[in-house]
Design an enzyme around this catalytic site. Structure first.
Site, short mmCIF file in Angstrom:
data_model
loop_
_atom_site.label_atom_id
_atom_site.label_comp_id
_atom_site.label_asym_id
_atom_site.label_seq_id
_atom_site.Cartn_x
_atom_site.Cartn_y
_atom_site.Cartn_z
N LYS A 67 0.81 -1.22 0.00
CA LYS A 67 0.00 0.00 0.00
C LYS A 67 0.85 1.28 0.00
CE LYS A 67 -3.98 -2.19 2.29
NZ LYS A 67 -4.95 -2.10 3.43
N TYR B 265 -12.48 -2.22 -3.65
CA TYR B 265 -12.95 -2.31 -2.26
C TYR B 265 -14.48 -2.18 -2.16
CZ TYR B 265 -8.31 -2.35 -0.08
OH TYR B 265 -7.05 -2.70 0.35
N ASN C 50 -2.06 0.35 6.79
CA ASN C 50 -1.50 -0.89 7.34
C ASN C 50 -0.66 -1.69 6.35
OD1 ASN C 50 -3.56 -1.87 5.80
ND2 ASN C 50 -4.73 -2.77 7.49
N HIS D 103 -2.30 -5.44 1.60
CA HIS D 103 -3.59 -6.11 1.39
C HIS D 103 -3.31 -7.56 1.02
CE1 HIS D 103 -7.54 -7.16 -0.24
NE2 HIS D 103 -6.86 -7.77 -1.19
N GLU E 54 -9.57 -11.23 -7.44
CA GLU E 54 -8.68 -10.08 -7.26
C GLU E 54 -7.46 -10.16 -8.18
OE1 GLU E 54 -9.87 -9.20 -2.58
OE2 GLU E 54 -7.83 -9.78 -3.07
P1 DAT Z 1 -7.87 -6.68 5.84
O1 DAT Z 1 -7.08 -5.68 5.04
O2 DAT Z 1 -7.07 -7.19 7.02
O3 DAT Z 1 -8.47 -7.78 5.02
P2 DAT Z 1 -10.55 -5.53 5.96
O4 DAT Z 1 -10.84 -6.30 4.72
O5 DAT Z 1 -11.49 -5.70 7.11
O6 DAT Z 1 -9.07 -5.86 6.51
O7 DAT Z 1 -10.48 -3.98 5.65
C1 DAT Z 1 -9.87 -3.52 4.45
C2 DAT Z 1 -9.02 -2.31 4.78
O8 DAT Z 1 -9.86 -1.25 5.22
C3 DAT Z 1 -8.01 -2.51 5.91
O9 DAT Z 1 -6.82 -3.14 5.48
C4 DAT Z 1 -7.79 -1.10 6.35
C5 DAT Z 1 -9.18 -0.47 6.20
N1 DAT Z 1 -9.91 -0.56 7.48
C6 DAT Z 1 -10.49 -1.65 8.01
N2 DAT Z 1 -11.06 -1.38 9.21
C7 DAT Z 1 -10.83 -0.05 9.41
C8 DAT Z 1 -11.15 0.85 10.46
N3 DAT Z 1 -11.85 0.46 11.54
N4 DAT Z 1 -10.74 2.13 10.33
C9 DAT Z 1 -10.04 2.56 9.25
N5 DAT Z 1 -9.70 1.75 8.22
C10 DAT Z 1 -10.08 0.46 8.30
MG MG Z 2 -9.91 -7.73 3.54
#
Ligand code: DAT
Ligand code: MG
Length: 140
Positions: A11, A51, A114, A117, A128
């Site tokens: 990212k 997304y 973070n 992905h 994907e």
């Molecule tokens: P992951 O990337 O671990 O699969 P996810 O699919 O639940 O997590 O969410 C996609 C992305 O969205 C994640 O990498 C960062 C962002 N995200 C998730 N929860 C969030 C939150 N509570 N606040 C801000 N960004 C968030």
């Molecule tokens: Mg995810």
């Protein structure tokens, strides 16, 4: 023994800090191989579509803005149980909850920024990968 492929994205927070090599070292040492890779600038439309599953979540706009804020590296990783192995090496979404030695524990800056992905199922991995790669761009 099941060899799988999964989609990985390094990212903007990580491309900005010039740590794509450090991140891929974790994946490579962890048993995964980069079989497709490109550095791209996501458009708002592309990031929004990628997304789409999160479109009703409160962080969706922030996520799309972040993902388009600098280049990303999209890559296909291959290996034994690659989908689950990659998620394990990435660590929990929230870096404060990520296990020692994982990419997010080592490098993530916040739950939003973070660093990586990873596809969360084999079905999503196939979808994907096809979102970013033609079959001819994957070279095992
Ligand atoms: P992951 O990337 O671990 O699969 P996810 O699919 O639940 O997590 O969410 C996609 C992305 O969205 C994640 O990498 C960062 C962002 N995200 C998730 N929860 C969030 C939150 N509570 N606040 C801000 N960004 C968030
Ligand atoms: Mg995810």
């Amino acid at each position: 023994m099941t060899v799988e492929r999964t989609l990985s994205i390094i990212k903007p927070d990580a491309t900005r800090r010039n740590i794509t090599g450090k991140i891929n070292t974790v994946f490579e040492v962890g048993g995964l191989r980069v079989v497709g890779q490109k550095r791209i600038q996501l458009t708002t439309k592309q990031a929004g579509a990628f997304y789409e599953v999160h479109k009703d979540r409160p962080f969706y706009n922030e996520l799309v803005t972040f993902m388009t804020s600098a280049p990303v590296v999209v890559q296909v990783l291959e290996g034994e149980n690659a989908v689950a192995r990659h998620r394990e090496l990435m660590g929990a979404t929230n870096p404060e909850e990520a296990a020692e030695g994982t990419v997010r524990k080592l490098y993530a800056q916040s739950i939003g920024e973070n660093s990586v992905h990873g596809s969360d199922s084999l079905e999503n991995a196939e979808r994907e990968i096809a979102f970013f790669f033609a079959e001819t761009e994957i070279l095992p």
